[in-house]
Design a protein around this motif. Structure first.
Motif, PDB file in Angstrom:
ATOM      1  N   LYS A   1      11.823  73.491  42.796  1.00 38.53           N
ATOM      2  CA  LYS A   1      11.167  74.622  43.508  1.00 38.53           C
ATOM      3  C   LYS A   1      11.790  75.728  43.646  1.00 38.53           C
ATOM      4  CE  LYS A   1       8.991  71.348  46.731  1.00 38.53           C
ATOM      5  NZ  LYS A   1       8.010  71.387  47.905  1.00 38.53           N
ATOM      6  N   MET A   2      10.990  76.864  43.804  1.00 33.48           N
ATOM      7  CA  MET A   2      11.451  78.317  43.965  1.00 33.48           C
ATOM      8  C   MET A   2      11.842  78.418  45.172  1.00 33.48           C
ATOM      9  SD  MET A   2       9.237  81.478  42.602  1.00 33.48           S
ATOM     10  CE  MET A   2       9.707  82.784  43.725  1.00 33.48           C
ATOM     11  N   GLU A   3      13.012  79.123  45.336  1.00 34.17           N
ATOM     12  CA  GLU A   3      13.485  79.500  46.762  1.00 34.17           C
ATOM     13  C   GLU A   3      12.959  80.986  47.381  1.00 34.17           C
ATOM     14  OE1 GLU A   3      17.930  79.237  47.523  1.00 34.17           O
ATOM     15  OE2 GLU A   3      17.817  78.013  45.565  1.00 34.17           O
ATOM     16  N   LEU A   4      12.782  81.177  48.696  1.00 30.12           N
ATOM     17  CA  LEU A   4      12.451  82.250  49.128  1.00 30.12           C
ATOM     18  C   LEU A   4      13.540  82.730  50.174  1.00 30.12           C
ATOM     19  CD1 LEU A   4      10.602  84.714  49.701  1.00 30.12           C
ATOM     20  CD2 LEU A   4       9.285  83.117  51.483  1.00 30.12           C
ATOM     21  N   GLU A   5      13.854  83.986  49.957  1.00 27.64           N
ATOM     22  CA  GLU A   5      14.996  84.765  50.811  1.00 27.64           C
ATOM     23  C   GLU A   5      14.342  85.742  51.501  1.00 27.64           C
ATOM     24  OE1 GLU A   5      19.009  85.658  49.539  1.00 27.64           O
ATOM     25  OE2 GLU A   5      19.191  83.547  48.398  1.00 27.64           O
ATOM     26  N   PHE A   6      13.953  85.572  52.814  1.00 29.37           N
ATOM     27  CA  PHE A   6      13.295  86.491  53.313  1.00 29.37           C
ATOM     28  C   PHE A   6      13.892  87.001  54.752  1.00 29.37           C
ATOM     29  CE2 PHE A   6       9.004  88.245  53.748  1.00 29.37           C
ATOM     30  CZ  PHE A   6       8.654  88.635  55.206  1.00 29.37           C
ATOM     31  N   TYR A   7      15.220  87.328  54.304  1.00 29.62           N
ATOM     32  CA  TYR A   7      15.924  87.830  55.712  1.00 29.62           C
ATOM     33  C   TYR A   7      16.983  88.543  55.182  1.00 29.62           C
ATOM     34  CZ  TYR A   7      19.109  84.415  53.616  1.00 29.62           C
ATOM     35  OH  TYR A   7      19.804  83.789  52.632  1.00 29.62           O
TER      36      TYR A   7
ATOM     37  N   GLY B   1       9.209  79.911  35.650  1.00 33.20           N
ATOM     38  CA  GLY B   1      10.325  79.517  35.869  1.00 33.20           C
ATOM     39  C   GLY B   1      11.085  80.178  36.696  1.00 33.20           C
ATOM     40  N   TRP B   2      10.564  80.938  37.604  1.00 32.66           N
ATOM     41  CA  TRP B   2      11.568  81.922  38.422  1.00 32.66           C
ATOM     42  C   TRP B   2      12.097  80.791  39.368  1.00 32.66           C
ATOM     43  CZ3 TRP B   2      12.294  86.486  36.819  1.00 32.66           C
ATOM     44  CH2 TRP B   2      11.245  87.171  36.234  1.00 32.66           C
ATOM     45  N   LYS B   3      13.105  81.144  39.676  1.00 28.02           N
ATOM     46  CA  LYS B   3      14.317  80.502  40.682  1.00 28.02           C
ATOM     47  C   LYS B   3      14.277  81.046  42.219  1.00 28.02           C
ATOM     48  CE  LYS B   3      16.377  78.092  37.147  1.00 28.02           C
ATOM     49  NZ  LYS B   3      15.713  77.220  36.436  1.00 28.02           N
ATOM     50  N   LYS B   4      14.027  82.239  42.294  1.00 31.07           N
ATOM     51  CA  LYS B   4      14.178  82.615  43.627  1.00 31.07           C
ATOM     52  C   LYS B   4      13.622  84.000  43.783  1.00 31.07           C
ATOM     53  CE  LYS B   4      18.512  82.227  45.288  1.00 31.07           C
ATOM     54  NZ  LYS B   4      19.995  82.472  45.571  1.00 31.07           N
ATOM     55  N   MET B   5      12.768  84.310  45.013  1.00 31.28           N
ATOM     56  CA  MET B   5      12.280  85.545  45.346  1.00 31.28           C
ATOM     57  C   MET B   5      13.195  86.063  46.478  1.00 31.28           C
ATOM     58  SD  MET B   5       8.314  86.070  46.428  1.00 31.28           S
ATOM     59  CE  MET B   5       8.081  87.482  47.597  1.00 31.28           C
TER      60      MET B   5
ATOM     61  N   SER C   1       2.158  93.119  50.104  1.00 32.47           N
ATOM     62  CA  SER C   1       1.892  93.357  51.783  1.00 32.47           C
ATOM     63  C   SER C   1       2.046  91.724  52.152  1.00 32.47           C
ATOM     64  CB  SER C   1       0.450  94.243  52.189  1.00 32.47           C
ATOM     65  OG  SER C   1      -0.266  93.647  51.500  1.00 32.47           O
ATOM     66  N   ASN C   2       2.061  90.856  51.272  1.00 34.49           N
ATOM     67  CA  ASN C   2       2.042  89.529  51.744  1.00 34.49           C
ATOM     68  C   ASN C   2       2.770  88.620  51.100  1.00 34.49           C
ATOM     69  OD1 ASN C   2       1.337  86.860  52.321  1.00 34.49           O
ATOM     70  ND2 ASN C   2      -0.807  87.281  52.674  1.00 34.49           N
ATOM     71  N   PRO C   3       4.280  88.764  51.460  1.00 28.09           N
ATOM     72  CA  PRO C   3       5.463  88.191  50.827  1.00 28.09           C
ATOM     73  C   PRO C   3       5.161  86.295  50.533  1.00 28.09           C
ATOM     74  CG  PRO C   3       6.197  89.472  52.374  1.00 28.09           C
ATOM     75  CD  PRO C   3       4.788  89.401  52.617  1.00 28.09           C
ATOM     76  N   LEU C   4       4.575  85.926  51.639  1.00 30.63           N
ATOM     77  CA  LEU C   4       4.514  84.474  51.255  1.00 30.63           C
ATOM     78  C   LEU C   4       3.267  83.989  50.533  1.00 30.63           C
ATOM     79  CD1 LEU C   4       4.811  83.337  55.184  1.00 30.63           C
ATOM     80  CD2 LEU C   4       6.538  83.243  53.554  1.00 30.63           C
ATOM     81  N   ASN C   5       2.284  84.873  50.382  1.00 31.94           N
ATOM     82  CA  ASN C   5       1.394  84.457  49.528  1.00 31.94           C
ATOM     83  C   ASN C   5       1.666  84.828  48.027  1.00 31.94           C
ATOM     84  OD1 ASN C   5      -1.386  84.002  48.663  1.00 31.94           O
ATOM     85  ND2 ASN C   5      -1.673  86.189  48.225  1.00 31.94           N
ATOM     86  N   ARG C   6       2.479  86.114  47.978  1.00 33.00           N
ATOM     87  CA  ARG C   6       2.794  86.508  46.613  1.00 33.00           C
ATOM     88  C   ARG C   6       4.013  85.287  46.135  1.00 33.00           C
ATOM     89  NH1 ARG C   6       1.284  87.786  42.564  1.00 33.00           N
ATOM     90  NH2 ARG C   6       2.388  89.700  40.996  1.00 33.00           N
ATOM     91  N   PHE C   7       4.783  84.755  47.032  1.00 30.80           N
ATOM     92  CA  PHE C   7       5.747  83.557  46.821  1.00 30.80           C
ATOM     93  C   PHE C   7       5.077  82.575  46.178  1.00 30.80           C
ATOM     94  CE2 PHE C   7       7.952  79.841  48.162  1.00 30.80           C
ATOM     95  CZ  PHE C   7       9.051  79.963  47.493  1.00 30.80           C
ATOM     96  N   SER C   8       4.139  82.074  46.832  1.00 27.55           N
ATOM     97  CA  SER C   8       3.253  80.932  46.188  1.00 27.55           C
ATOM     98  C   SER C   8       2.564  81.204  44.776  1.00 27.55           C
ATOM     99  CB  SER C   8       2.236  80.790  47.357  1.00 27.55           C
ATOM    100  OG  SER C   8       1.404  79.679  46.968  1.00 27.55           O
ATOM    101  N   GLN C   9       2.154  82.311  44.695  1.00 28.95           N
ATOM    102  CA  GLN C   9       1.550  82.842  43.246  1.00 28.95           C
ATOM    103  C   GLN C   9       2.778  82.420  42.241  1.00 28.95           C
ATOM    104  OE1 GLN C   9       0.128  86.643  44.011  1.00 28.95           O
ATOM    105  NE2 GLN C   9      -1.900  85.903  44.891  1.00 28.95           N
TER     106      GLN C   9
END
Length: 117
Positions: A8-14, A63-67, A48-56
Motif C-alpha cells: 500500500k502507498m502511504e499518504l502524508e497529509f499534515y 509503484g509510488w510508495k508515498k504521497m 484540488s482533491n488530494p484523496l482522489n488523486r492519492f487513490s488514482q
C-alpha cells in the motif's frame, strides 16, 4: 500463476505549508532537494482533491510508495506557478511528464504534492 502482493502507498497529509508564493517557495525548494537525496524517484503534482488523486496514484501500478501534500493555497495562480517553478528548478531530477493530468480541477483549496519511490 502467483498472486502479486501490492504494498500500500502511504499518504502524508499534515504539516503542509500555506501562505503566499514568496513566503513558501524557498522552503519547498529545500524540501524537494532533501527528498531527491533520499528517494530514487520524485514527482511534483497539483490537485484540488488530494484523496482522489492519492487513490488514482495508488491504483496506477507505477509503484509510488508515498504521497506527501506539501502546500495548500486558494490561488490557482500560486499553485500553477509553484508547480512550474519546482519542475523547472529540478527538471533533470524529477519524474514529471508533460501534461501529467492531475491539475487543479475544481474549487479551492489547491494542493501541491510529491510522489516518492
Amino acid at each position: 500463476m502467483k498472486n502479486k502482493i501490492r504494498k500500500k502507498m502511504e499518504l502524508e497529509f499534515y504539516e503542509y505549508q500555506t501562505g503566499t508564493f514568496n513566503d513558501v517557495k524557498e522552503s519547498l525548494i529545500r524540501s524537494i532537494a532533501q527528498y531527491l537525496r533520499h528517494y530514487n524517484k520524485v514527482k511534483v503534482g497539483i490537485t484540488s482533491n488530494p484523496l482522489n488523486r492519492f487513490s488514482q496514484h495508488s491504483n496506477s501500478g507505477k509503484g509510488w510508495k508515498k504521497m506527501i501534500v506539501k502546500y495548500e493555497t486558494s490561488s490557482v495562480s500560486y499553485i500553477n506557478e509553484m508547480e512550474k517553478l519546482l519542475i523547472d528548478n529540478f527538471s533533470d531530477l524529477l519524474q514529471n511528464e508533460i501534461g501529467g493530468g492531475g491539475g487543479p480541477n475544481g474549487k479551492p483549496p489547491y494542493y501541491l504534492y510529491l510522489l516518492l519511490k
